[in-house]
Design a protein around this motif. Structure first.
Motif, short mmCIF file in Angstrom:
data_model
loop_
_atom_site.label_atom_id
_atom_site.label_comp_id
_atom_site.label_asym_id
_atom_site.label_seq_id
_atom_site.Cartn_x
_atom_site.Cartn_y
_atom_site.Cartn_z
N GLY A 42 0.81 -1.21 0.00
CA GLY A 42 0.00 0.00 0.00
C GLY A 42 0.84 1.26 0.00
O GLY A 42 2.07 1.23 0.04
N THR A 43 0.16 2.38 -0.06
CA THR A 43 0.85 3.67 -0.02
C THR A 43 0.70 4.24 1.38
O THR A 43 -0.39 4.37 1.91
N TRP A 44 1.81 4.58 1.96
CA TRP A 44 1.82 5.11 3.32
C TRP A 44 2.14 6.59 3.26
O TRP A 44 2.96 7.10 4.02
#
Length: 143
Positions: A42-44
């Motif tokens: 995912g994108t953090w």
């Protein structure tokens, strides 16, 4: 005092609005260092205006400060509660001692104590002045 508070709030609002208008560019906040987030999936990261990042950081700092002070002063609140309970217990004990161990009633003390002491000790109030003279205050009878 109210005027000074309103003046302070107005100046603070002007400064915050000016700060927001001067920092409208979008910035990206990442939770992890570069390319480390891809290993977690995912994108953090999140993109926000810079003024919002500044305001959120200030709000977070104030919140942390409040919590820190609340925890630091916990022992003071506990001690205050203990002392209040002790004072309440001692006041009840003094009241109990006054009602159970009352000595002979002195008329001077009855006057000094006032009507509240007389009202609590007898159901109906005694008259302040009576037509009969007080004992020991009359002159000897004339011959």
């Amino acid at each position: 005092m109210r005027f000074i508070r309103l003046l302070f709030l107005a100046l603070l609002a002007i400064v915050l609005i000016a700060l927001a208008l001067a920092n409208r560019q979008i910035v990206t906040l990442s939770a992890f260092p570069a390319n480390f987030g891809q290993y977690l999936g995912g994108t953090w990261s999140v993109s926000l205006p810079l003024f919002l990042v500044i305001f959120l950081a200030m709000a977070f700092g104030v919140l942390v400060g409040f919590i820190w002070e609340w925890l630091r002063e916990a022992h003071l609140r506990r001690e205050s509660r203990q002392r209040a309970a002790e004072v309440s217990r001692l006041e009840q004990e003094v009241g109990h001692l006054r009602t159970n161990h009352v000595g002979p009633r002195d008329e001077v003390l009855a006057i000094v104590d006032g009507p509240t002491a007389r009202a609590s000790s007898s159901p109906k109030p005694r008259p302040i002045a009576s037509p009969a003279p007080a004992p020991g205050t009359t002159l000897p009878a004339s011959r």
